[in-house]
Design an enzyme around this catalytic site. Structure first.
Site, mmCIF file in Angstrom:
data_model
loop_
_atom_site.group_PDB
_atom_site.id
_atom_site.type_symbol
_atom_site.label_atom_id
_atom_site.label_comp_id
_atom_site.label_asym_id
_atom_site.label_seq_id
_atom_site.Cartn_x
_atom_site.Cartn_y
_atom_site.Cartn_z
ATOM 1 N N HIS A 1 0.857 -1.195 0.000
ATOM 2 C CA HIS A 1 0.000 0.000 0.000
ATOM 3 C C HIS A 1 0.887 1.237 0.000
ATOM 4 C CE1 HIS A 1 1.075 -0.373 4.266
ATOM 5 N NE2 HIS A 1 0.882 0.945 4.341
ATOM 6 N N ASP B 1 0.786 5.212 1.759
ATOM 7 C CA ASP B 1 0.071 5.931 2.805
ATOM 8 C C ASP B 1 -0.622 7.148 2.187
ATOM 9 O OD1 ASP B 1 1.083 4.067 4.563
ATOM 10 O OD2 ASP B 1 2.662 5.374 5.350
ATOM 11 N N HIS C 1 4.794 0.066 0.027
ATOM 12 C CA HIS C 1 5.481 -0.737 1.046
ATOM 13 C C HIS C 1 4.561 -1.821 1.573
ATOM 14 C CE1 HIS C 1 3.684 2.817 2.980
ATOM 15 N NE2 HIS C 1 3.588 2.129 4.115
ATOM 16 N N ARG D 1 6.349 -8.684 15.649
ATOM 17 C CA ARG D 1 6.885 -7.377 15.239
ATOM 18 C C ARG D 1 5.913 -6.290 15.707
ATOM 19 N NH1 ARG D 1 9.544 -4.312 11.277
ATOM 20 N NH2 ARG D 1 8.263 -2.579 10.582
HETATM 21 C C1 LIG Z 1 -4.734 8.302 9.278
HETATM 22 C C2 LIG Z 1 -4.864 7.131 8.757
HETATM 23 C C3 LIG Z 1 -3.951 6.574 7.742
HETATM 24 C C4 LIG Z 1 -4.410 5.152 7.617
HETATM 25 C C5 LIG Z 1 -5.878 5.286 7.826
HETATM 26 C C6 LIG Z 1 -5.908 6.138 9.082
HETATM 27 O O1 LIG Z 1 -7.161 6.642 9.311
HETATM 28 C C7 LIG Z 1 -5.487 5.328 10.296
HETATM 29 C C8 LIG Z 1 -4.822 4.058 9.892
HETATM 30 C C9 LIG Z 1 -3.827 4.269 8.752
HETATM 31 C C10 LIG Z 1 -3.460 2.964 8.084
HETATM 32 C C11 LIG Z 1 -2.349 2.183 8.800
HETATM 33 C C12 LIG Z 1 -2.060 0.900 8.018
HETATM 34 C C13 LIG Z 1 -1.945 1.139 6.501
HETATM 35 C C14 LIG Z 1 -3.105 2.038 6.024
HETATM 36 C C15 LIG Z 1 -3.121 2.141 4.491
HETATM 37 C C16 LIG Z 1 -4.376 1.510 6.627
HETATM 38 O O2 LIG Z 1 -5.106 0.657 6.173
HETATM 39 O O3 LIG Z 1 -4.602 2.116 7.837
HETATM 40 C C17 LIG Z 1 -3.006 3.373 6.705
HETATM 41 C C18 LIG Z 1 -4.061 4.425 6.320
HETATM 42 C C19 LIG Z 1 -3.664 5.333 5.182
HETATM 43 O O4 LIG Z 1 -2.512 5.758 5.048
HETATM 44 O O5 LIG Z 1 -4.551 5.625 4.386
HETATM 45 O O1 LIG Z 2 4.800 -1.925 10.432
HETATM 46 C C1 LIG Z 2 5.372 -1.307 9.565
HETATM 47 O O2 LIG Z 2 6.580 -1.290 9.459
HETATM 48 C C2 LIG Z 2 4.620 -0.541 8.506
HETATM 49 C C3 LIG Z 2 3.343 0.067 8.987
HETATM 50 C C4 LIG Z 2 2.661 0.817 7.906
HETATM 51 O O3 LIG Z 2 2.983 0.710 6.753
HETATM 52 C C5 LIG Z 2 1.570 1.715 8.258
HETATM 53 O O4 LIG Z 2 1.175 1.793 9.452
HETATM 54 O O5 LIG Z 2 1.075 2.399 7.337
HETATM 55 FE FE LIG Z 3 2.051 2.303 5.542
#
Ligand SMILES: C=C1C[C@]23C[C@@]1(O)CC[C@H]2[C@@]12CCC[C@@](C)(C(=O)O1)[C@H]2[C@@H]3C(=O)O
Ligand SMILES: O=C(O)CCC(=O)C(=O)O
Ligand SMILES: [Fe+2]
Length: 353
Positions: A230, A232, A287, A297
Site C-alpha cells: 500500500h 500511505d 510498502h 513485530r
Molecule cells: C490516518 C490514517 C492513515 C491510515 C488510515 C488512518 O485513518 C489510520 C490508519 C492508517 C493505516 C495504517 C495501516 C496502513 C493504512 C493504508 C491503513 O489501512 O490504515 C493506513 C491508512 C492510510 O494511510 O490511508
Molecule cells: O509496520 C510497519 O513497518 C509498517 C506500517 C505501515 O505501513 C503503516 O502503518 O502504514
Molecule cells: Fe504504511
C-alpha cells in the site's frame, strides 16, 4: 483537538473488516489468512543485499538537499539524530506491547466502530483484499483517553501520557521535516503555512494520527501477509519499528527492498498527498510488511497531513517549473481520503489529468 475521524464517517466498514483474529489461540494459519500469491512475494528481489534506503542525519547542514533527493529517488529514508527522546520511544513501544498482549475480549472493548476511525481493529485497507492480514492495529487521533478508559477505567494515564507526549514531539519533528521538504520543492509561503485552511476543530493545524501496529509471530509465515502492499495517504509518515524485521519498500528496477530496523532511528516515507503536491516528483512509496515465524513485530506510525479542507494542488503552490503542467486535479485532503477509502490505489489515477 485535531481529528481525521470526520473524513472517514461516510465510509463505514463491515465488522468482519474491523475485528482482528484472536492470534493467541491460532495454532495454525487459517485459510482466511493464507495468501495464494506468496511464492511470488518471497522471490521478488527482497534479498537484494546491496540496496538499502538512504540514511540521513537531521543535523546535517545539507539536510534539506539530502532529504529532497531521498524523497525523489526512494520515497523513504532513515532519520538519525531526530531528537525524539529514546526513553519516550521505548515507553510508547512498551505501552503498545502491553495493549496487544491483553486477552482478545479486553482489546475488543476499544474496537473501532463501523463508521469510526480510531480504536482497535484490522488495517483499513482490509476490504480491498480477499485474504486477511496477520496484523492488528490501534489508531489514535487526538486524545487517547476515551479509548484507554474503556480498557483501564481507573488506570489509563500510563498508556495515555506517553502517547500524548509522543504526539507533541512527533508534531514538532513533522513541522521541521515539512519545512525542509517544502523549501526543497520551492512551495510558496501560503501553501507552506496552510493559509486559509481549517480542520474539524476550526484551527489551521495539521491532521495527524498514531497507528500502533502488531504482527504476532505466525505459524506459517511464508503464506501470511503482515500488511499488504500500500501507499500511505499522508503528506508523510514517520515510523518507528522495534527490532524485528519485516518492512519492505518497492523500488523500481530493484524490487522489494528490506528496511532493516534500528530502534534508535525513525523511518520517514512520502505519502500520496506529497505525491500530488510535488506533481509526482516525490512518488508515494509502495510498502508492505512480511511476518516472522518466531518473533512478533511491533511498529508505531505517525501520519502527518494538512488540514482537512486544505486544497492539495500543484497548480497553485509554486512547484511547477515554467511550462510544466499539473498532473493531478486539485482535491481537498478530505476529498482525497474519501477517494482512497473507496478506491485504494486507484485514487491517484482517478485524479490524474
Ligand atoms: C490516518 C490514517 C492513515 C491510515 C488510515 C488512518 O485513518 C489510520 C490508519 C492508517 C493505516 C495504517 C495501516 C496502513 C493504512 C493504508 C491503513 O489501512 O490504515 C493506513 C491508512 C492510510 O494511510 O490511508
Ligand atoms: O509496520 C510497519 O513497518 C509498517 C506500517 C505501515 O505501513 C503503516 O502503518 O502504514
Ligand atoms: Fe504504511
Amino acid at each position: 483537538m485535531v481529528t481525521l475521524s470526520e473524513a472517514y464517517r461516510d465510509h463505514p466498514l463491515h465488522l468482519h473488516h474491523i475485528i482482528p483474529l484472536d492470534f493467541s489461540s491460532a495454532g495454525t494459519l487459517p485459510e482466511t489468512h493464507a495468501w495464494p500469491e506468496l511464492d511470488d512475494f518471497a522471490t521478488n528481489g527482497c534479498s537484494n543485499g546491496q540496496k538499502s534506503i538512504p540514511v540521513i542525519d537531521l543535523k546535517d547542514p545539507n539536510a534539506m538537499e539530502v532529504i529532497g533527493i531521498a524523497c525523489e529517488k526512494w520515497g523513504v529514508f532513515e532519520l538519525r539524530n531526530h531528537e525524539i527522546p529514546l526513553n519516550l520511544i521505548e515507553e510508547v513501544d512498551f505501552q503498545a506491547k502491553r495493549f496487544f498482549a491483553l486477552p482478545s475480549q479486553n482489546k475488543l472493548k476499544a474496537l473501532r466502530s463501523p463508521g469510526g476511525a480510531t480504536g482497535y481493529g484490522v488495517a483499513r485497507i482490509s476490504p480491498f483484499f480477499s485474504k486477511y492480514m496477520w496484523h492488528e492495529g490501534f489508531t489514535i487521533m487526538g486524545s487517547p483517553v476515551d479509548l484507554a478508559k474503556r480498557i483501564w477505567p481507573n488506570d489509563y494515564a500510563p498508556f495515555c501520557d506517553p502517547m500524548e507526549n509522543y504526539q507533541k514531539q512527533m508534531k514538532h519533528l513533522s513541522e521541521q521535516l515539512k519545512h525542509l521538504i517544502f523549501n526543497f520543492l520551492d512551495i510558496s509561503n501560503e501553501a507552506k503555512n496552510w493559509v486559509g485552511s481549517t480542520n474539524s476543530s476550526g484551527s489551521g493545524c495539521a491532521c495527524t494520527a498514531i497507528q500502533l501496529n502488531s504482527y504476532p509471530s505466525c505459524p506459517d509465515p511464508n503464506r501470511a501477509m503482515g500488511l499488504a502492499p500500500h501507499t500511505d495517504t499522508s503528506l508523510f509518515t514517520i515510523l518507528h519499528q522495534s527490532n524485528t524485521n519485516g518492512l519492505q519498500i518497492f523500488k523500481d528496477e530493484v524490487g522489494w527492498v528490506p528496511v532493516n530496523p534500528d530502534p534508535t532511528a525513525l523511518v520517514v516515507n512520502t505519502g500520496d498527498i506529497l505525491h500530488i503536491m510535488s506533481n509526482g516528483r516525490f512518488r508515494s512509496v509502495l510498502h508492505r510488511v512480511m511476518v516472522n515465524g518466531t518473533r512478533p513485530r511491533y511498529s508505531v506510525a505517525y501520519f502527518y497531513s494538512p488540514p482537512l479542507n486544505y486544497v492539495v494542488s500543484a497548480s497553485s503552490n509554486g512547484v511547477l517549473k515554467s511550462g510544466e503542467l499539473a498532473r493531478f486535479h486539485s482535491v481537498t485532503v478530505k476529498e482525497y481520503i474519501g477517494l482512497k477509502a473507496k478506491n485504494l490505489e486507484k485514487a491517484l489515477c482517478l485524479i490524474t489529468i
